[in-house]
Design a protein around this motif. Structure first.
Motif, short mmCIF file in Angstrom:
data_model
loop_
_atom_site.label_atom_id
_atom_site.label_comp_id
_atom_site.label_asym_id
_atom_site.label_seq_id
_atom_site.Cartn_x
_atom_site.Cartn_y
_atom_site.Cartn_z
N GLU A 1 1.17 -1.74 -0.20
CA GLU A 1 -0.06 0.12 0.26
C GLU A 1 0.96 1.15 0.05
O GLU A 1 2.27 1.84 0.33
CB GLU A 1 -0.71 -0.40 1.03
CG GLU A 1 -1.98 -0.86 1.36
CD GLU A 1 -3.32 -0.86 2.25
OE1 GLU A 1 -2.40 0.01 3.35
OE2 GLU A 1 -4.13 -0.97 2.65
N CYS B 1 -4.19 -2.05 -9.37
CA CYS B 1 -5.12 -1.02 -8.57
C CYS B 1 -5.47 0.34 -8.98
O CYS B 1 -4.55 0.71 -9.51
CB CYS B 1 -5.01 -1.11 -6.99
SG CYS B 1 -3.59 -0.34 -7.06
N GLN C 1 -4.93 3.83 -6.59
CA GLN C 1 -4.10 4.09 -4.73
C GLN C 1 -5.01 5.78 -5.08
O GLN C 1 -5.11 6.17 -5.98
CB GLN C 1 -3.10 4.09 -4.80
CG GLN C 1 -2.29 2.57 -4.75
CD GLN C 1 -1.06 2.14 -3.85
OE1 GLN C 1 -1.27 2.39 -2.93
NE2 GLN C 1 -0.58 1.57 -4.84
N GLY D 1 -7.18 3.12 -1.61
CA GLY D 1 -6.64 1.54 -2.21
C GLY D 1 -7.57 0.76 -2.47
O GLY D 1 -7.96 -0.05 -1.71
#
Length: 339
Positions: A124, A150, A152, A163
């Motif tokens: 992350e 992903c 974020q 995220g």
């Protein structure tokens, strides 16, 4: 192309290939952004042979070339290696993603570096190939993290906020996502590149809807690379693999497909005026040819048909209803306007 039921007009084309290392013209442009005072900033990603010339060109709608900035190819402050996308924040600071440096660099409108953030990794807050970027009213940045599959969200200073996503084809998952935008309500739209769709989320990452599927029909996509949303909720999608831009209604229904209708830019006309041999060759050329059956893919057709989009990698909107389509293979912008 059917614009009868959609009020969209072609405005003009801006661009010419720049074979040097600086000055007027573009070299493999990847994105554009419009500042508060109406200046157009164009990100020149450049090819490997001219990577030292990676830069941002500045111009206006009248095609006056106002300058440029760049710090060369590399990892140093302000430098870029594979820049992808740009977005302005509320202070008119330009944020640029770099998929090879795994970071975001911030510039003011004169090109002075204001900061940079980003760290390579899979956890992350770390980035692995950041691509699209969108900035909300609080200057939080939504970044598409393509190789981590992903999205974020970061604060203005680059601190991780949240995220969502992950690799896959299910709703809420991604496969090398690329483009991103926010609508007037703060909803998040992501061009899910290898899943051939656009996904919509709340600002907190909750799935709302999915639009499109693989194919070349109306409302289908082949590697969508960018998405923009106007105040009425219409979605403008750069359908990169199909060499077109598709406009979807707020409910996701197909509205209009654009192949491009470029005319000569002011820069091109000025070049041809002082290069009569080039002008004569152009007059003798067939720029809208009848192609043989074996040249039938969107790529083949666009590569041979000058007015058409060729590698439409980005689509952006300004506050006056204009739509800017960036073509990396033809080194130009085609500009439209919604009536």
């Amino acid at each position: 192309m059917n614009l009868k039921n959609f009020p969209l007009d072609y405005v003009k084309t801006i661009g010419i290939v720049n074979n040097g290392l600086n000055g007027r013209g573009f070299t493999s442009p990847y994105d554009s952004a419009v500042s508060k005072d109406g200046r157009i900033f164009v990100l020149n990603r450049c090819d490997p042979g001219r990577r030292v010339a990676i830069r941002v060109g500045i111009l206006n709608l009248d095609e006056e070339y106002l300058g440029e900035f760049g710090y060369g190819y590399g990892k140093g402050e302000g430098q870029m290696r594979l820049p992808v996308a740009m977005a302005f924040d509320s202070r008119d600071r330009l944020h640029i993603t770099d998929e090879l440096n795994h970071r975001i660099t911030i510039y003011d409108t004169s090109g002075a570096v204001q900061g940079q953030w980003g760290e390579h990794g899979e956890r992350e807050g770390q980035l692995n190939g950041p691509a699209g970027i969108a900035i909300d009213g609080d200057d939080n940045a939504y970044v598409v993290d393509q190789h981590n599959h992903c999205v974020q969200k970061f604060s203005a200073d680059g601190s991780f906020l949240l995220g969502w996503g992950g690799p896959g084809q299910d709703i809420g998952q991604f496969n090398m996502p690329w483009g991103i935008t926010l609508d007037s309500q703060g909803q998040v739209y992501v061009a899910d590149w290898r899943n051939d769709r656009v996904q919509k989320f709340t600002p907190e990452g909750e799935f709302v809807a999915s639009y499109g599927e693989s194919g070349d029909g109306e409302g289908q996509f082949s590697r969508p690379s960018s998405v923009a949303v106007d105040p009425e909720g219409y979605m403008y999608v750069a359908d990169w693999g199909n060499e077109r831009v598709q406009i979807l209604a707020p409910d996701g229904g197909f509205t209009v497909g654009l192949r491009g209708q470029a005319t000569l830019s002011k820069w091109a006309k000025e070049f041809l005026a002082v290069n009569p041999d080039e002008s004569e060759t152009r007059l003798e050329s067939n720029l809208v040819p009848e192609l043989p059956p074996h040249l039938s893919t969107p790529h083949d057709i666009s590569a041979q048909t000058e007015p058409y989009f060729w590698s439409p990698v980005s689509v952006k909107l300004d506050g006056d209803g204009r739509i800017y389509v960036t073509e990396s293979a033809r080194h130009r912008l085609q500009i439209y306007r919604k009536g």
